[in-house]
Design a protein around this motif. Structure first.
Motif, PDB file in Angstrom:
ATOM      1  N   HIS A   6       0.867  -1.178   0.000  1.00 30.89           N
ATOM      2  CA  HIS A   6       0.000   0.000   0.000  1.00 30.89           C
ATOM      3  C   HIS A   6       0.904   1.229   0.000  1.00 30.89           C
ATOM      4  CE1 HIS A   6      -3.418   2.528   0.505  1.00 30.89           C
ATOM      5  NE2 HIS A   6      -3.052   2.931   1.722  1.00 30.89           N
TER       6      HIS A   6
ATOM      7  N   HIS B 177      -3.880   0.199   6.634  1.00 29.14           N
ATOM      8  CA  HIS B 177      -4.297   1.562   6.321  1.00 29.14           C
ATOM      9  C   HIS B 177      -4.206   2.477   7.534  1.00 29.14           C
ATOM     10  CE1 HIS B 177      -5.459   0.541   2.288  1.00 29.14           C
ATOM     11  NE2 HIS B 177      -6.074  -0.512   2.755  1.00 29.14           N
ATOM     12  N   GLN B 178      -3.361   2.079   8.487  1.00 31.34           N
ATOM     13  CA  GLN B 178      -3.126   2.926   9.646  1.00 31.34           C
ATOM     14  C   GLN B 178      -1.634   3.222   9.782  1.00 31.34           C
ATOM     15  OE1 GLN B 178      -4.678   0.363  12.629  1.00 31.34           O
ATOM     16  NE2 GLN B 178      -6.802   0.838  12.186  1.00 31.34           N
TER      17      GLN B 178
ATOM     18  N   SER C  51      -8.368   1.270  -7.283  1.00 32.58           N
ATOM     19  CA  SER C  51      -8.181   1.599  -5.880  1.00 32.58           C
ATOM     20  C   SER C  51      -8.996   2.838  -5.515  1.00 32.58           C
ATOM     21  CB  SER C  51      -6.702   1.865  -5.597  1.00 32.58           C
ATOM     22  OG  SER C  51      -6.541   2.404  -4.304  1.00 32.58           O
TER      23      SER C  51
ATOM     24  N   HIS D   6      -8.163   5.078  -3.702  1.00 27.45           N
ATOM     25  CA  HIS D   6      -7.233   6.191  -3.535  1.00 27.45           C
ATOM     26  C   HIS D   6      -7.088   7.023  -4.802  1.00 27.45           C
ATOM     27  CE1 HIS D   6      -6.375   4.033   0.124  1.00 27.45           C
ATOM     28  NE2 HIS D   6      -6.103   2.970  -0.595  1.00 27.45           N
TER      29      HIS D   6
ATOM     30  N   SER E 238     -16.435   1.757   4.192  1.00 23.37           N
ATOM     31  CA  SER E 238     -15.299   2.667   4.303  1.00 23.37           C
ATOM     32  C   SER E 238     -14.348   2.337   3.167  1.00 23.37           C
ATOM     33  CB  SER E 238     -14.597   2.502   5.648  1.00 23.37           C
ATOM     34  OG  SER E 238     -13.348   3.169   5.642  1.00 23.37           O
TER      35      SER E 238
ATOM     36  N   SER F  76     -10.740  -1.516   0.402  1.00 26.00           N
ATOM     37  CA  SER F  76      -9.670  -1.650  -0.588  1.00 26.00           C
ATOM     38  C   SER F  76      -8.723  -2.795  -0.264  1.00 26.00           C
ATOM     39  CB  SER F  76      -8.889  -0.346  -0.712  1.00 26.00           C
ATOM     40  OG  SER F  76      -8.142  -0.073   0.452  1.00 26.00           O
TER      41      SER F  76
ATOM     42  N   LYS G 103     -11.299   3.041   2.474  1.00 25.83           N
ATOM     43  CA  LYS G 103      -9.954   2.631   2.883  1.00 25.83           C
ATOM     44  C   LYS G 103      -9.933   1.189   3.389  1.00 25.83           C
ATOM     45  CE  LYS G 103      -8.098   7.170   4.084  1.00 25.83           C
ATOM     46  NZ  LYS G 103      -7.492   8.002   5.160  1.00 25.83           N
TER      47      LYS G 103
END
Length: 428
Positions: free
Chosen positions: A104, A350-351, A159, A161, A198, A203, A200
């Motif tokens: 990612h 994703h954090q 994605s 994003h 969500s 994905s 994020k």
């Protein structure tokens, strides 16, 4: 349910045409060919100076959701580029195990993983594929620095994003809170717990499924590959013996464990470093350093509907709780008694980024590499110890949710048929 991609068709027509024109212009320049003079959607006439086969593949891979996104189109084109370092490593070994590294945007993690790969014995004999969830320049630069093997980049063109104002990103009309669908004219289905999607989070699963279908069925470099493909992530540290060990395991699997579906570099328990036995181990399939061949992929692909409609945003939990149990027999993987890959990530996928950068033990990763981790430490004369009734997610688990939106499920099914006709396993 009404088709979500048709809802704003008239509204977006002008934007789509403009986006397509920009995408074609940028893409052709990247390929060092002249710019077409027309603005019609990607046809042989519009791209008459490109190879016809290239145009066919491009059109065949485009899904409805991305037709008007300029960045998505550019990533489609990038995915057709040949591997890097062909001049340094022109020939690949016939018994190669292709390695797929999916990432990612955790660059600090990624650097550690790439550094460990550079020390893996035999890495220069195979192809490394880096699958990106979207496009991040810092991650791209790390791949450009790789000189120890052939490396091919693929970028998920779907994605969230790269979709800032439309699905699979966030749309202005999306439902956001519990109960919105009953009170407002908004789009989206809640999951089993009443929560809406969500981008994020979803994905994670989208990228994995898109990547699997692309690697096995879409890439010229691998769609004819019958051997094993090894899958790792951006926070996996590989020991120097990892590649030779996975080669050994895949070679022994047909005789030592003919019922095993896969081979693994690490125990299913991510905290374990192995038992240190003088024996091979057959256990439930883990999510660190797992590998399987095309016949197993076909089994998985036939369960596409199970995968795409299970209400859990995690690809691995989805596999354990619904896909593998549907095979009708225990899904075992073969591994050695000592790990050859370690998960070192401390943050979720994703954090991993914030104002202070990546979450990674103050920038230091201390993983002890012993002498036995530098050479093949699996012996062909060993027997196999089977670990049955292990803890973990099993059939009957309802999932953690996050995957209740009909649009995500349909996009997932679209990935299933990107490179082949719609089959019974993927039919809605």
């Amino acid at each position: 349910m009404a088709n979500p991609w048709k809802k704003h068709k008239l509204k977006d027509t002008a934007l789509c045409r403009l986006g397509i024109l920009f995408a074609v212009t940028v893409s052709i320049v990247l390929m060092l060919v002249s710019v077409p003079r027309t603005t019609r959607t990607f046809t042989d006439r519009d791209l008459d100076d490109l190879d016809e086969d290239l145009v066919y593949k491009l059109n065949a891979s485009l899904l409805r959701v991305a037709r008007c996104n300029r960045m998505s189109f550019r990533l489609h084109r990038k995915n057709l580029f040949p591997p890097r370092n062909l001049d340094l490593y022109p020939d690949l070994a016939k018994d190669r195990v292709v390695i797929v590294l999916y990432v990612h945007n955790r660059a600090q993690y990624f650097r550690v993983t790439v550094e460990s790969l550079s020390k893996v014995k035999g890495i220069s004999e195979t192809l490394l594929i880096v699958s990106h969830d979207g496009y991040f320049e810092e991650m791209n630069k790390i791949v450009e620095s790789i000189k120890f093997c052939q490396v091919k980049q693929i970028f998920s063109p779907y994605s969230p994003h790269i979709f800032r104002d439309s699905f699979p990103g966030v749309t202005p009309s999306d439902c956001k809170n519990k109960g919105d669908e009953a009170r407002k004219h908004c789009e989206g289905n809640p999951d089993q717990y009443g929560n809406h999607r969500s981008p994020k989070i979803v994905s994670l699963k989208h990228h994995w499924w898109w990547m699997m279908n692309t690697v096995w069925d879409g890439l010229e470099e691998t769609k004819g590959h019958e051997g094993h493909i090894l899958f790792i992530e951006e926070d996996h540290f590989l020991f120097p013996n990892a590649y030779r060990n996975i080669q050994t395991l895949t070679r022994l699997k047909p005789t030592k464990c003919p019922d095993c579906f896969a081979a693994n570099l690490a125990p299913s328990d991510v905290k374990s470093r192995g038992e240190g036995l003088d024996s091979l181990v057959a256990e439930r399939m883990g999510n660190i350093g797992y590998s399987f061949n095309r016949s197993v992929w076909e089994n998985i692909h036939q369960k596409a509907r199970d995968f795409c409609f299970f209400d859990d945003y995690n690809w691995d939990i989805t596999m354990w709780a619904t896909v593998f149990p549907s095979f009708g027999s225990p899904v075992y993987t073969l591994r050695g008694p000592r790990t050859s890959a370690v998960h070192f990530g401390k943050c979720g996928l994703h954090q991993g980024r914030g104002e202070e950068g990546d979450c990674i033990d103050n920038g230091v990763v201390n993983i002890e590499v012993k002498e036995t981790d530098k050479v093949v430490n699996i012996k062909e004369g060993w027997g196999v110890q089977v670990f049955k009734h292990q803890p973990g997610y099993k059939a009957g688990f309802k999932g953690w949710g996050g995957w209740g939106d009909e649009r995500d499920r349909r996009l997932c099914l679209d990935f299933t048929t990107m490179y082949r006709s719609r089959s019974s396993g993927a039919s809605p």
